[in-house]
Structure formats: C-alpha cells, structure tokens
Design a protein around this motif. Structure first.
Motif, mmCIF file in Angstrom:
data_model
loop_
_atom_site.group_PDB
_atom_site.id
_atom_site.type_symbol
_atom_site.label_atom_id
_atom_site.label_comp_id
_atom_site.label_asym_id
_atom_site.label_seq_id
_atom_site.Cartn_x
_atom_site.Cartn_y
_atom_site.Cartn_z
ATOM 1 N N TYR A 1 16.660 3.723 -6.399
ATOM 2 C CA TYR A 1 16.399 2.421 -5.792
ATOM 3 C C TYR A 1 16.736 1.430 -7.193
ATOM 4 O O TYR A 1 16.751 0.069 -6.901
ATOM 5 C CB TYR A 1 14.973 1.881 -5.551
ATOM 6 C CG TYR A 1 14.369 2.577 -4.263
ATOM 7 C CD1 TYR A 1 15.137 3.231 -3.242
ATOM 8 C CD2 TYR A 1 12.999 2.407 -3.774
ATOM 9 C CE1 TYR A 1 14.737 3.679 -2.070
ATOM 10 C CE2 TYR A 1 12.561 3.056 -2.850
ATOM 11 C CZ TYR A 1 13.482 3.533 -1.660
ATOM 12 O OH TYR A 1 12.883 4.249 -0.673
ATOM 13 N N VAL B 1 9.617 2.598 -11.434
ATOM 14 C CA VAL B 1 8.463 1.762 -11.043
ATOM 15 C C VAL B 1 7.286 2.605 -12.045
ATOM 16 O O VAL B 1 7.270 3.689 -12.376
ATOM 17 C CB VAL B 1 7.818 1.200 -10.093
ATOM 18 C CG1 VAL B 1 9.226 0.178 -9.620
ATOM 19 C CG2 VAL B 1 7.782 2.313 -8.910
ATOM 20 N N PHE C 1 4.142 3.742 -11.540
ATOM 21 C CA PHE C 1 3.561 4.945 -10.999
ATOM 22 C C PHE C 1 4.570 6.191 -11.285
ATOM 23 O O PHE C 1 3.993 7.388 -11.427
ATOM 24 C CB PHE C 1 3.020 5.019 -9.383
ATOM 25 C CG PHE C 1 4.315 5.007 -8.436
ATOM 26 C CD1 PHE C 1 4.624 6.165 -8.133
ATOM 27 C CD2 PHE C 1 4.786 3.813 -7.765
ATOM 28 C CE1 PHE C 1 5.690 6.480 -7.280
ATOM 29 C CE2 PHE C 1 5.597 4.048 -6.869
ATOM 30 C CZ PHE C 1 6.259 5.443 -6.523
ATOM 31 N N SER D 1 4.082 -2.573 -4.527
ATOM 32 C CA SER D 1 2.930 -3.074 -3.425
ATOM 33 C C SER D 1 1.971 -2.021 -2.962
ATOM 34 O O SER D 1 0.783 -2.430 -2.446
ATOM 35 C CB SER D 1 3.734 -4.067 -2.569
ATOM 36 O OG SER D 1 4.493 -3.236 -1.731
ATOM 37 N N ASN E 1 2.805 7.356 -4.774
ATOM 38 C CA ASN E 1 3.031 6.013 -4.891
ATOM 39 C C ASN E 1 1.467 5.356 -5.095
ATOM 40 O O ASN E 1 1.048 4.489 -4.351
ATOM 41 C CB ASN E 1 3.617 5.163 -3.916
ATOM 42 C CG ASN E 1 4.761 5.492 -3.471
ATOM 43 O OD1 ASN E 1 5.363 6.800 -3.674
ATOM 44 N ND2 ASN E 1 5.960 4.655 -3.422
ATOM 45 N N CYS F 1 4.282 -0.637 2.111
ATOM 46 C CA CYS F 1 5.357 -1.018 1.243
ATOM 47 C C CYS F 1 5.770 -2.357 1.764
ATOM 48 O O CYS F 1 6.318 -2.218 3.126
ATOM 49 C CB CYS F 1 6.039 0.017 0.904
ATOM 50 S SG CYS F 1 7.891 -0.522 0.457
ATOM 51 N N HIS F 2 5.946 -3.382 0.709
ATOM 52 C CA HIS F 2 6.196 -4.589 1.609
ATOM 53 C C HIS F 2 8.004 -4.579 1.748
ATOM 54 O O HIS F 2 8.261 -5.226 2.678
ATOM 55 C CB HIS F 2 6.128 -5.856 0.267
ATOM 56 C CG HIS F 2 7.055 -5.563 -0.830
ATOM 57 N ND1 HIS F 2 7.198 -4.641 -1.722
ATOM 58 C CD2 HIS F 2 8.042 -6.323 -1.142
ATOM 59 C CE1 HIS F 2 8.013 -4.990 -2.441
ATOM 60 N NE2 HIS F 2 8.478 -6.099 -2.318
ATOM 61 N N HIS G 1 9.516 -1.721 3.036
ATOM 62 C CA HIS G 1 9.736 -0.954 4.161
ATOM 63 C C HIS G 1 8.974 -1.364 5.635
ATOM 64 O O HIS G 1 9.412 -1.176 6.619
ATOM 65 C CB HIS G 1 9.140 0.630 3.932
ATOM 66 C CG HIS G 1 10.289 1.256 2.979
ATOM 67 N ND1 HIS G 1 10.052 1.386 1.589
ATOM 68 C CD2 HIS G 1 11.472 1.905 3.356
ATOM 69 C CE1 HIS G 1 11.171 1.960 1.261
ATOM 70 N NE2 HIS G 1 11.835 2.388 2.131
ATOM 71 N N GLU H 1 8.262 5.092 5.505
ATOM 72 C CA GLU H 1 7.348 4.174 5.146
ATOM 73 C C GLU H 1 7.502 3.254 6.068
ATOM 74 O O GLU H 1 7.018 2.009 5.983
ATOM 75 C CB GLU H 1 7.533 3.663 3.623
ATOM 76 C CG GLU H 1 6.989 4.782 2.711
ATOM 77 C CD GLU H 1 7.357 4.193 1.152
ATOM 78 O OE1 GLU H 1 7.677 3.002 1.128
ATOM 79 O OE2 GLU H 1 7.196 5.029 0.296
HETATM 80 FE FE1 SF4 Z 1 9.058 -0.635 -4.151
HETATM 81 FE FE2 SF4 Z 1 7.978 0.101 -1.730
HETATM 82 FE FE3 SF4 Z 1 8.807 1.918 -3.178
HETATM 83 FE FE4 SF4 Z 1 6.676 0.588 -4.121
HETATM 84 S S1 SF4 Z 1 6.763 1.636 -2.254
HETATM 85 S S2 SF4 Z 1 8.210 1.228 -5.227
HETATM 86 S S3 SF4 Z 1 7.128 -1.652 -3.331
HETATM 87 S S4 SF4 Z 1 10.139 0.157 -2.401
#
Ligand code: SF4
Ligand code: 13P
Length: 317
Positions: free
Chosen positions: A29, A64, A66, A90, A117, A175-176, A178, A203
């Motif tokens: 991503y 990210v 995590f 998120s 996550n 997840c905001h 998906h 998701e």
């Molecule tokens: Fe981003 Fe959603 Fe993946 Fe978290 S779950 S890293 S908010 S795309």
C-alpha cells in the motif's frame, strides 16, 4: 521521469543503506516510488517472514506502526525504524487493550486469534496471530470443537467464519478504507466493463464480498491477476497494490474500486501514505523514530506471532 532531486535522494538512500547495513521493507500500500526503492515489498505475512530472516542491523519499515512493531517483536536485536510514528491504522485503533481484556473475560474458554493489524498490547493478550493470507488456515489448524475469539476485523472474521463454520465470537472493528467501498459504483463499473473481474480484500463489507469474482489478501489478489486468463480487474483494496499489478502484467487493465466519498476515485490509506521518500531518507540518516516496545509486552506478543509463523511454514504459506 524522476527529477534530479529524486535521483539524488535515491543515491543517498543506497549509500546510507550500505553504510549502515540497513534494509527497507515496504507494504504493497506504499506509493510506487517507495515500493521501487525497497529491498523487499510484500503483504503483512511476507513482511513478517522477511523481518525475522535477514542479516541487516537496521530494518526501516515503510508501512504502518503495527507492521513495524511486528518486525521489532520478531527481530528484537535489530533497530527497527518507522519514518512517521503517526502512521497508525484505524482497525488497530478500534481495539484497545482494556476493552479487549474485558471482551476476553466476557467470553471465557475461547482461543484468542488476533489479526496482525493490532497493537503489541493486543498481541500480548492473544493465543495466535493471523494475517489475511493465512486467517482461514490458522482457524482450521485448531481442533474443530475449539471455540474462538477473532479480533479486530469483523469483515475478515465473518469471511473466515463462513469458510470454516467454526464457533467464533468476533470483535466489531473495521478498516476505514475497506468498509468504504461503494457497491453501487462497483456495479456501475462492472456494467461499463462487463469482462472485468471484481477482486476484493476480505476486509471489505459483505455486499462487496458477495459480488466478488475472487477474494484474497493483497498478495493473493496480485497472484490472481498474474495467473488469471482475463485482462481487466476492478480492484477493491487500497490502490497501492495496483503498482505491483502493473509491474507484473503491464498489458492488463486495473480499475480501482471507488469508495463512497472520494476525490481521486480510488481508495487510499491515509496512514500508509504518511510515509514518503523524504521521510525515509531523514529517518535513515538520524536513525529515528525508532520502534521501542516494553520488554515484557514484546516477549508476550512474540509467542502468538511465532505460533502463526510455525503454522504458516508447515503449510508452505
Ligand atoms: Fe490502512 Fe486499513 Fe490497512 Fe489499517 S487496515 S493499514 S487503516 S488499509
Ligand atoms: P495484507 O495482510 O493483505 O497485507 O493487508 C494488510 C492491511 O493492512 C489490509 O488493510
């Protein structure tokens, strides 16, 4: 075409990586320019596997928090850097340790499976970790009578429950990125491109999953577009993955699925997009910000991750 300053940044990054024995791990991503300078690009399972098996002294994580935490838990002796500590998630934020502890107490006698996550604290409260690449197999690796708590993504949880029929209590997180895909827009795109296949990350919400030709983790979606005989795909996950799809099969057509509200007509994870080449360069130069996890939490979180890694290895995932 790359600008002169981009070229200079890339040259400097290469030099710093070699001087400091550092590697850059990037998630699908991330923006295309970051994926292109990374030493390894993958989904969250592959990135965890790479973090635990490399000879670098420093891991710079382009992803990210995590994910960087998971790398640190798997390689505590290494320095793990994340160019922007605000690169959260998120979904991970939807599951706080105090609330999750209560949830476990309220549902006693269940094996706790948490999605990668999550924060290190949630992992420390879990029995096994899973990713979207191995969630079904992790659940199926348990005896059929074993009762399960699954957290925090309700969509992935329901997808796994449907596939396995196991007794699962599911945390209500999303997840905001998906959960925002617009079914109407996807169906309109399908009408305009009748030969396109709709490919969806688990998701996503049920109505979007129901119209999918294929559902899978980011790496499974990539594999699908490589192997499939078709040549057009409506892609319902974060748009960054399309960079790899185009690299693998440049002649195929990839249409990002739009969310309900969007200016770009595609779906971006704002947390992932906080990472930039400039921040990566600054981070590697200064060796900050660094991921630090309190020792007891790290050791407790390590167990369920290693359990996942062992099952995945056994299954050849
Ligand atoms: Fe981003 Fe959603 Fe993946 Fe978290 S779950 S890293 S908010 S795309
Ligand atoms: P993957 O497990 O497919 O890499 O997905 C991670 C993620 O953050 C999905 O939103």
């Amino acid at each position: 075409m790359k600008s002169q300053s981009q070229d200079q940044n890339i040259q400097e990054l290469k030099r710093l990586k070699s001087d400091k024995n550092a590697i850059i791990l990037a998630h699908y991503y991330q923006t295309g320019d970051i994926q292109d300078i990374a030493d390894f690009v993958g989904d969250s399972l592959a990135l965890s596997q790479k973090a635990s098996s490399n000879s670098a002294d420093i891991i710079l994580f382009a992803g990210v928090k995590f994910m960087a935490e998971t790398a640190k838990i798997l390689a505590p002796e290494k320095k793990v850097l994340l160019p922007d500590l605000n690169a959260g998630c998120s979904l991970a934020d939807s599951c706080k340790a105090v609330d999750f502890e209560k949830f476990i107490k309220d549902n006693p006698g269940r094996t706790v499976i948490s999605y990668v996550n999550t924060t290190a604290e949630i992992k420390a409260l879990s029995d096994i970790i899973c990713t979207s690449s191995n969630a079904v197999q992790i659940v199926e690796s348990l005896p059929p009578e074993e009762k399960i708590i699954f957290a925090p993504d309700r969509n992935l949880g329901n997808y796994v429950l449907n596939k396995t029929g196991r007794d699962m209590v599911i945390w209500n997180g999303t997840c905001h990125v998906h959960e925002e895909f617009s079914l109407e827009a996807i169906l309109r795109l399908k009408k305009e491109n009748p030969d396109a296949k709709i490919i969806v990350h688990p998701e996503c919400e049920l109505p979007v999953r129901l119209v999918a030709d294929f559902i899978g983790s980011t790496s499974s979606l990539l594999q699908f577009t490589k192997k499939d005989k078709g040549n057009c795909y409506i892609v319902a996950t974060e748009v960054g993955i399309i960079h790899q799809m185009k690299k693998e099969c440049p002649d195929k057509i990839y249409i990002p699925a739009p969310p309900i509200d969007s200016t770009c007509g595609c779906s971006e994870c704002g947390f992932m997009k906080l990472i930039t080449i400039e921040k990566i360069l600054k981070c590697l130069k200064s060796e900050t910000p660094e991921i630090i996890i309190e020792k007891e939490t790290l050791l407790r979180a390590q167990k369920p991750i290693l359990r996942m890694m062992k099952i995945s290895e056994k299954l050849g995932l």
